[in-house]
Motif scaffolding. Structure first.
Motif, PDB file in Angstrom:
ATOM      1  N   GLU A 202       0.838  -6.000  -4.813  1.00 13.96           N
ATOM      2  CA  GLU A 202       1.761  -7.009  -5.328  1.00 13.96           C
ATOM      3  C   GLU A 202       1.824  -8.279  -4.484  1.00 13.96           C
ATOM      4  O   GLU A 202       2.133  -9.352  -4.997  1.00 13.96           O
ATOM      5  N   THR A 203       1.592  -8.167  -3.182  1.00 15.03           N
ATOM      6  CA  THR A 203       1.684  -9.338  -2.320  1.00 15.03           C
ATOM      7  C   THR A 203       0.411 -10.163  -2.436  1.00 15.03           C
ATOM      8  O   THR A 203      -0.628  -9.666  -2.858  1.00 15.03           O
ATOM      9  N   ARG A 204       0.491 -11.422  -2.033  1.00 15.61           N
ATOM     10  CA  ARG A 204      -0.649 -12.326  -2.210  1.00 15.61           C
ATOM     11  C   ARG A 204      -1.011 -13.089  -0.941  1.00 15.61           C
ATOM     12  O   ARG A 204      -1.935 -13.895  -0.947  1.00 15.61           O
ATOM     13  N   ALA A 206      -0.876 -12.869   3.715  1.00 12.68           N
ATOM     14  CA  ALA A 206      -1.381 -12.076   4.826  1.00 12.68           C
ATOM     15  C   ALA A 206      -0.723 -10.703   4.920  1.00 12.68           C
ATOM     16  O   ALA A 206      -1.135  -9.870   5.722  1.00 12.68           O
ATOM     17  N   MET A 207       0.268 -10.450   4.107  1.00 14.33           N
ATOM     18  CA  MET A 207       0.976  -9.170   4.062  1.00 14.33           C
ATOM     19  C   MET A 207       0.139  -8.074   3.381  1.00 14.33           C
ATOM     20  O   MET A 207       0.461  -6.894   3.436  1.00 14.33           O
ATOM     21  N   ILE A 208      -0.974  -8.444   2.760  1.00 14.68           N
ATOM     22  CA  ILE A 208      -1.711  -7.553   1.874  1.00 14.68           C
ATOM     23  C   ILE A 208      -2.178  -6.267   2.547  1.00 14.68           C
ATOM     24  O   ILE A 208      -2.107  -5.181   1.973  1.00 14.68           O
ATOM     25  N   ASN A 209      -2.651  -6.346   3.796  1.00 11.60           N
ATOM     26  CA  ASN A 209      -3.102  -5.142   4.484  1.00 11.60           C
ATOM     27  C   ASN A 209      -1.949  -4.192   4.783  1.00 11.60           C
ATOM     28  O   ASN A 209      -2.082  -2.974   4.662  1.00 11.60           O
ATOM     29  N   ALA A 210      -0.811  -4.753   5.174  1.00  7.42           N
ATOM     30  CA  ALA A 210       0.361  -3.919   5.435  1.00  7.42           C
ATOM     31  C   ALA A 210       0.805  -3.220   4.158  1.00  7.42           C
ATOM     32  O   ALA A 210       1.157  -2.026   4.176  1.00  7.42           O
ATOM     33  N   GLU A 211       0.769  -3.932   3.033  1.00  9.97           N
ATOM     34  CA  GLU A 211       1.140  -3.314   1.761  1.00  9.97           C
ATOM     35  C   GLU A 211       0.172  -2.195   1.395  1.00  9.97           C
ATOM     36  O   GLU A 211       0.599  -1.110   0.957  1.00  9.97           O
ATOM     37  N   LEU A 212      -1.106  -2.433   1.565  1.00 10.98           N
ATOM     38  CA  LEU A 212      -2.109  -1.421   1.243  1.00 10.98           C
ATOM     39  C   LEU A 212      -1.867  -0.143   2.038  1.00 10.98           C
ATOM     40  O   LEU A 212      -1.861   0.969   1.481  1.00 10.98           O
ATOM     41  N   LEU A 213      -1.631  -0.288   3.333  1.00  8.33           N
ATOM     42  CA  LEU A 213      -1.409   0.885   4.182  1.00  8.33           C
ATOM     43  C   LEU A 213      -0.084   1.565   3.852  1.00  8.33           C
ATOM     44  O   LEU A 213       0.023   2.795   3.872  1.00  8.33           O
ATOM     45  N   TYR A 214       0.939   0.764   3.538  1.00  2.00           N
ATOM     46  CA  TYR A 214       2.238   1.330   3.165  1.00  2.00           C
ATOM     47  C   TYR A 214       2.112   2.172   1.903  1.00  2.00           C
ATOM     48  O   TYR A 214       2.664   3.279   1.818  1.00  2.00           O
ATOM     49  N   LYS A 215       1.372   1.670   0.919  1.00  2.23           N
ATOM     50  CA  LYS A 215       1.250   2.408  -0.338  1.00  2.23           C
ATOM     51  C   LYS A 215       0.381   3.654  -0.180  1.00  2.23           C
ATOM     52  O   LYS A 215       0.604   4.655  -0.881  1.00  2.23           O
ATOM     53  N   LEU A 216      -0.583   3.618   0.724  1.00  2.00           N
ATOM     54  CA  LEU A 216      -1.332   4.834   1.031  1.00  2.00           C
ATOM     55  C   LEU A 216      -0.390   5.879   1.628  1.00  2.00           C
ATOM     56  O   LEU A 216      -0.407   7.056   1.245  1.00  2.00           O
ATOM     57  N   LYS A 217       0.447   5.433   2.558  1.00  2.00           N
ATOM     58  CA  LYS A 217       1.393   6.335   3.215  1.00  2.00           C
ATOM     59  C   LYS A 217       2.423   6.864   2.225  1.00  2.00           C
ATOM     60  O   LYS A 217       2.731   8.065   2.205  1.00  2.00           O
ATOM     61  N   PHE A 250       6.087 -13.094   6.624  1.00  2.00           N
ATOM     62  CA  PHE A 250       7.429 -12.604   6.927  1.00  2.00           C
ATOM     63  C   PHE A 250       8.268 -12.511   5.659  1.00  2.00           C
ATOM     64  O   PHE A 250       8.984 -11.518   5.429  1.00  2.00           O
ATOM     65  N   GLY A 251       8.196 -13.557   4.832  1.00  3.01           N
ATOM     66  CA  GLY A 251       8.969 -13.560   3.596  1.00  3.01           C
ATOM     67  C   GLY A 251       8.582 -12.413   2.681  1.00  3.01           C
ATOM     68  O   GLY A 251       9.437 -11.727   2.115  1.00  3.01           O
ATOM     69  N   GLU A 252       7.271 -12.182   2.532  1.00  2.53           N
ATOM     70  CA  GLU A 252       6.809 -11.085   1.682  1.00  2.53           C
ATOM     71  C   GLU A 252       7.187  -9.735   2.268  1.00  2.53           C
ATOM     72  O   GLU A 252       7.555  -8.806   1.528  1.00  2.53           O
ATOM     73  N   LEU A 253       7.108  -9.594   3.577  1.00  2.00           N
ATOM     74  CA  LEU A 253       7.446  -8.315   4.210  1.00  2.00           C
ATOM     75  C   LEU A 253       8.877  -7.910   3.877  1.00  2.00           C
ATOM     76  O   LEU A 253       9.123  -6.792   3.405  1.00  2.00           O
ATOM     77  N   PHE A 254       9.827  -8.790   4.108  1.00  4.66           N
ATOM     78  CA  PHE A 254      11.228  -8.420   3.919  1.00  4.66           C
ATOM     79  C   PHE A 254      11.608  -8.331   2.438  1.00  4.66           C
ATOM     80  O   PHE A 254      12.357  -7.427   2.043  1.00  4.66           O
ATOM     81  N   SER A 255      11.092  -9.228   1.611  1.00  4.70           N
ATOM     82  CA  SER A 255      11.459  -9.187   0.194  1.00  4.70           C
ATOM     83  C   SER A 255      10.862  -7.961  -0.493  1.00  4.70           C
ATOM     84  O   SER A 255      11.542  -7.281  -1.279  1.00  4.70           O
TER      85      SER A 255
END
Length: 268
Positions: A202-204, A206-217, A250-255
């Motif tokens: 969903e993110t677009r 630099a948050m993209i890698n964190a989202e990918l790993l979060y969704k794997l977890k 940062f904005g994408e991480l918290f939202s």
């Protein structure tokens, strides 16, 4: 170009940590019959290195003899990146070019590439020449055991400021999302394409890698971490440390963390 490969091999030999096997050997024969591979290469103003990167990927994948495609996403480059890729694509039909008219961000480029991937495995790597595609070979040994195989940079070749930013980001992502890996943003990851279909990103930015790993977890998917060599940038300029990029992350991480938390409560 061959001189560049010799330099890479010399540097890799000098600091080899990951494997003692000769990387020029063919990939496991099982990979040829069971798996196919989509290589996703996001690119932004990489005219000085993009041709070398794509030709290097072509050379190694041809050598391994697997079914593959290379998807280059030109994310609104203002230089000749798209023209150079188009010229390669005209000769090598395995290479596909996706053009973003304007710069949409690193995550948006990856999402476009993932959506276009048609093979059973998807691998992504930056186009700036700081990784060696031949190190992907060692990942193949684990992809049938794990849902994803993710790289972490050995002797990261970035400025101290970028390393400091990365340390702070890693700490923050662990605190907010509970994701704990050695190198969140290492752009050298291999995963089953089906996972990208099951959990669209969903993110677009630099948050993209964190989202990918979060969704794997979150989905209890397994992953294996493997060290890969990281080389100095030969040309162009990194954009990951720009203030606008950091603020967007940062904005994408918290939202999105708040959004995913609400979704989790509804599911329970």
């Amino acid at each position: 170009m061959s001189h560049h490969f010799e330099q890479i091999n010399k540097q890799a030999s000098a600091s080899a940590v990951t494997t003692a096997e000769p990387i020029a050997e063919p990939a496991d024969a099982r990979l040829k019959t069971i798996h196919s591979l989509s290589v996703v290469l996001p690119a932004y103003n990489e005219e000085h290195v993009i041709a070398m990167t794509v030709h290097n990927v072509l050379t190694w994948l041809d050598r391994w003899g697997i079914d593959y495609e290379i998807i280059v996403i030109n994310d609104g480059s203002k230089d000749r990146t798209a023209v150079l890729v188009a010229e390669i694509s005209a000769v090598h039909p395995q290479v596909r070019l996706i053009n973003h008219v304007t710069n949409q961000g690193y995550g948006a480029a990856l999402v476009s590439g993932f959506a276009a991937a048609s093979k059973s495995l998807t691998f992504f790597m930056d186009s700036d020449g700081q990784f060696a595609i031949e190190e992907l070979r060692s990942f193949f040994s684990f992809i049938d055991t794990y849902d994803a195989v993710i790289g972490y940079r050995l002797n990261r070749q970035d400025t101290w400021m970028r390393k400091l930013n990365a340390w702070g980001w890693k700490f923050l992502v662990r605190l907010v999302l509970g994701v704990s890996v050695r190198d969140i943003d290492c752009a050298f990851k291999l995963l089953h394409t089906q996972l990208l279909r099951e959990s669209p990103l969903e993110t677009r930015g630099a948050m993209i890698n964190a989202e990918l790993l979060y969704k794997l977890k979150r989905a209890d998917h397994s992953y294996k971490e493997i060290g890969v060599h990281h080389f100095p940038r030969r040309a162009g300029r990194a954009t990951g440390a720009k203030v606008s990029v950091i603020l967007r992350a940062f904005g994408e991480l918290f939202s999105y963390a708040a959004k995913w938390k609400r979704e989790g409560r509804k599911q329970r």
